[in-house]
Design a protein around this motif. Structure first.
Motif, PDB file in Angstrom:
ATOM      1  N   GLN A   1      -5.966   1.211  -9.689  1.00  0.00           N
ATOM      2  CA  GLN A   1      -7.004   0.529 -10.448  1.00  0.00           C
ATOM      3  C   GLN A   1      -7.911   1.571 -11.092  1.00  0.00           C
ATOM      4  N   ALA A   2      -7.958   1.532 -12.400  1.00  0.00           N
ATOM      5  CA  ALA A   2      -8.829   2.413 -13.160  1.00  0.00           C
ATOM      6  C   ALA A   2     -10.156   1.702 -13.404  1.00  0.00           C
ATOM      7  N   PRO A   3     -11.228   2.457 -13.624  1.00  0.00           N
ATOM      8  CA  PRO A   3     -12.534   1.834 -13.866  1.00  0.00           C
ATOM      9  C   PRO A   3     -12.481   0.862 -15.031  1.00  0.00           C
ATOM     10  N   GLY A   4     -12.995  -0.334 -14.797  1.00  0.00           N
ATOM     11  CA  GLY A   4     -13.047  -1.334 -15.846  1.00  0.00           C
ATOM     12  C   GLY A   4     -11.741  -2.035 -16.119  1.00  0.00           C
TER      13      GLY A   4
ATOM     14  N   PRO B   1      -3.525  11.763 -18.400  1.00  0.00           N
ATOM     15  CA  PRO B   1      -4.907  11.290 -18.182  1.00  0.00           C
ATOM     16  C   PRO B   1      -4.974   9.788 -17.897  1.00  0.00           C
ATOM     17  N   GLU B   2      -4.080   9.020 -18.482  1.00  0.00           N
ATOM     18  CA  GLU B   2      -4.084   7.575 -18.258  1.00  0.00           C
ATOM     19  C   GLU B   2      -3.611   7.187 -16.869  1.00  0.00           C
ATOM     20  N   ASP B   3      -3.138   8.155 -16.088  1.00  0.00           N
ATOM     21  CA  ASP B   3      -2.791   7.880 -14.684  1.00  0.00           C
ATOM     22  C   ASP B   3      -4.022   7.945 -13.782  1.00  0.00           C
ATOM     23  N   THR B   4      -5.150   8.357 -14.326  1.00  0.00           N
ATOM     24  CA  THR B   4      -6.378   8.439 -13.547  1.00  0.00           C
ATOM     25  C   THR B   4      -6.761   7.069 -13.017  1.00  0.00           C
ATOM     26  N   ALA B   5      -6.924   6.971 -11.699  1.00  0.00           N
ATOM     27  CA  ALA B   5      -7.224   5.693 -11.057  1.00  0.00           C
ATOM     28  C   ALA B   5      -7.383   5.911  -9.559  1.00  0.00           C
ATOM     29  N   MET B   6      -7.863   4.861  -8.893  1.00  0.00           N
ATOM     30  CA  MET B   6      -7.798   4.813  -7.442  1.00  0.00           C
ATOM     31  C   MET B   6      -6.428   4.231  -7.093  1.00  0.00           C
ATOM     32  N   TYR B   7      -5.733   4.907  -6.210  1.00  0.00           N
ATOM     33  CA  TYR B   7      -4.395   4.475  -5.824  1.00  0.00           C
ATOM     34  C   TYR B   7      -4.432   3.878  -4.416  1.00  0.00           C
ATOM     35  N   TYR B   8      -3.787   2.728  -4.286  1.00  0.00           N
ATOM     36  CA  TYR B   8      -3.778   1.992  -3.036  1.00  0.00           C
ATOM     37  C   TYR B   8      -2.354   1.777  -2.540  1.00  0.00           C
ATOM     38  N   CYS B   9      -2.188   1.931  -1.250  1.00  0.00           N
ATOM     39  CA  CYS B   9      -0.954   1.589  -0.573  1.00  0.00           C
ATOM     40  C   CYS B   9      -1.070   0.144  -0.089  1.00  0.00           C
ATOM     41  N   ALA B  10       0.045  -0.580  -0.106  1.00  0.00           N
ATOM     42  CA  ALA B  10       0.019  -1.968   0.331  1.00  0.00           C
ATOM     43  C   ALA B  10       1.265  -2.295   1.133  1.00  0.00           C
ATOM     44  N   LEU B  11       1.130  -3.275   2.009  1.00  0.00           N
ATOM     45  CA  LEU B  11       2.239  -3.700   2.878  1.00  0.00           C
ATOM     46  C   LEU B  11       2.255  -5.219   2.944  1.00  0.00           C
ATOM     47  N   ARG B  12       3.453  -5.776   2.947  1.00  0.00           N
ATOM     48  CA  ARG B  12       3.595  -7.211   3.194  1.00  0.00           C
ATOM     49  C   ARG B  12       4.076  -7.376   4.623  1.00  0.00           C
TER      50      ARG B  12
ATOM     51  N   PHE C   1       1.007  -8.749  -1.557  1.00  0.00           N
ATOM     52  CA  PHE C   1       0.896  -7.967  -0.342  1.00  0.00           C
ATOM     53  C   PHE C   1      -0.356  -8.393   0.421  1.00  0.00           C
ATOM     54  N   ASN C   2      -0.312  -8.309   1.741  1.00  0.00           N
ATOM     55  CA  ASN C   2      -1.448  -8.808   2.497  1.00  0.00           C
ATOM     56  C   ASN C   2      -2.174  -7.754   3.311  1.00  0.00           C
ATOM     57  N   TYR C   3      -1.739  -6.505   3.240  1.00  0.00           N
ATOM     58  CA  TYR C   3      -2.494  -5.420   3.866  1.00  0.00           C
ATOM     59  C   TYR C   3      -2.661  -4.291   2.851  1.00  0.00           C
ATOM     60  N   TRP C   4      -3.854  -3.708   2.874  1.00  0.00           N
ATOM     61  CA  TRP C   4      -4.196  -2.698   1.883  1.00  0.00           C
ATOM     62  C   TRP C   4      -4.897  -1.513   2.538  1.00  0.00           C
ATOM     63  N   GLY C   5      -4.642  -0.330   1.983  1.00  0.00           N
ATOM     64  CA  GLY C   5      -5.390   0.839   2.410  1.00  0.00           C
ATOM     65  C   GLY C   5      -6.715   0.928   1.681  1.00  0.00           C
ATOM     66  N   GLN C   6      -7.452   1.978   1.974  1.00  0.00           N
ATOM     67  CA  GLN C   6      -8.782   2.146   1.398  1.00  0.00           C
ATOM     68  C   GLN C   6      -8.735   2.835   0.036  1.00  0.00           C
ATOM     69  N   GLY C   7      -7.610   3.422  -0.287  1.00  0.00           N
ATOM     70  CA  GLY C   7      -7.443   4.053  -1.594  1.00  0.00           C
ATOM     71  C   GLY C   7      -7.679   5.547  -1.578  1.00  0.00           C
ATOM     72  N   THR C   8      -7.061   6.219  -2.532  1.00  0.00           N
ATOM     73  CA  THR C   8      -7.260   7.652  -2.729  1.00  0.00           C
ATOM     74  C   THR C   8      -7.342   7.897  -4.239  1.00  0.00           C
ATOM     75  N   GLN C   9      -8.313   8.694  -4.647  1.00  0.00           N
ATOM     76  CA  GLN C   9      -8.601   8.886  -6.062  1.00  0.00           C
ATOM     77  C   GLN C   9      -7.703   9.950  -6.677  1.00  0.00           C
ATOM     78  N   VAL C  10      -7.147   9.624  -7.821  1.00  0.00           N
ATOM     79  CA  VAL C  10      -6.370  10.575  -8.617  1.00  0.00           C
ATOM     80  C   VAL C  10      -7.051  10.714  -9.971  1.00  0.00           C
ATOM     81  N   THR C  11      -7.365  11.938 -10.339  1.00  0.00           N
ATOM     82  CA  THR C  11      -8.002  12.212 -11.613  1.00  0.00           C
ATOM     83  C   THR C  11      -7.175  13.246 -12.371  1.00  0.00           C
ATOM     84  N   VAL C  12      -6.762  12.894 -13.582  1.00  0.00           N
ATOM     85  CA  VAL C  12      -5.948  13.782 -14.406  1.00  0.00           C
ATOM     86  C   VAL C  12      -6.741  14.145 -15.649  1.00  0.00           C
TER      87      VAL C  12
END
Length: 124
Positions: free
Chosen positions: A39-42, A88-99, A111-122
């Motif tokens: 998810q990227a800002p906005g 640069p367009e890959d810049t976003a918070m990246y989340y892992c998910a599990l069903r 998916f019904n379980y989610w991680g807290q996310g990790t930021q990727v900035t390009v």
């Protein structure tokens, strides 16, 4: 209790690479559907890749095909997202998910379980 913990995000220049990790606890990933989202800002959250529990069939978003690869290490109960040729367009918070159950899980799977996310900035 299922928990997902991502790591590996950071800042890289365009054309660079990163490997994201997602360690699962409280469940066994080999029998579950897994996925990476961003998810990227906005912007709305979008599916990057989804992986079925059956034969680990994978489904990639067109925007990352040929550049991103999902991998699974059952012994470590961990999935990875190898990202190359970053833009640069890959810049976003990246989340892992599990069903919580397995099967065939194309992009669009809920998916019904989610991680807290990790930021990727390009940067360009």
């Amino acid at each position: 209790q299922v928990q997902l913990v991502e790591s590996g995000g950071g800042s890289v220049q365009a054309g660079g690479s990163l490997r994201l990790s997602c360690v699962a606890s409280g469940t066994t990933i080999s029998t579950k559907c897994m996925g990476w989202f961003r998810q990227a800002p906005g912007k709305e959250r979008e599916g990057v890749v989804s992986a079925s529990s059956i034969a680990f069939s994978t489904y990639y978003a067109d925007s990352v095909k040929g550049r991103f690869t999902i991998a699974r290490d059952n012994a470590k109960n961990t999935i990875y997202l190898d990202m190359t040729s970053l833009k640069p367009e890959d810049t976003a918070m990246y989340y892992c998910a599990l069903r919580s159950y397995g099967g065939v899980c194309p992009l669009g799977t809920t998916f019904n379980y989610w991680g807290q996310g990790t930021q990727v900035t390009v940067s360009s």
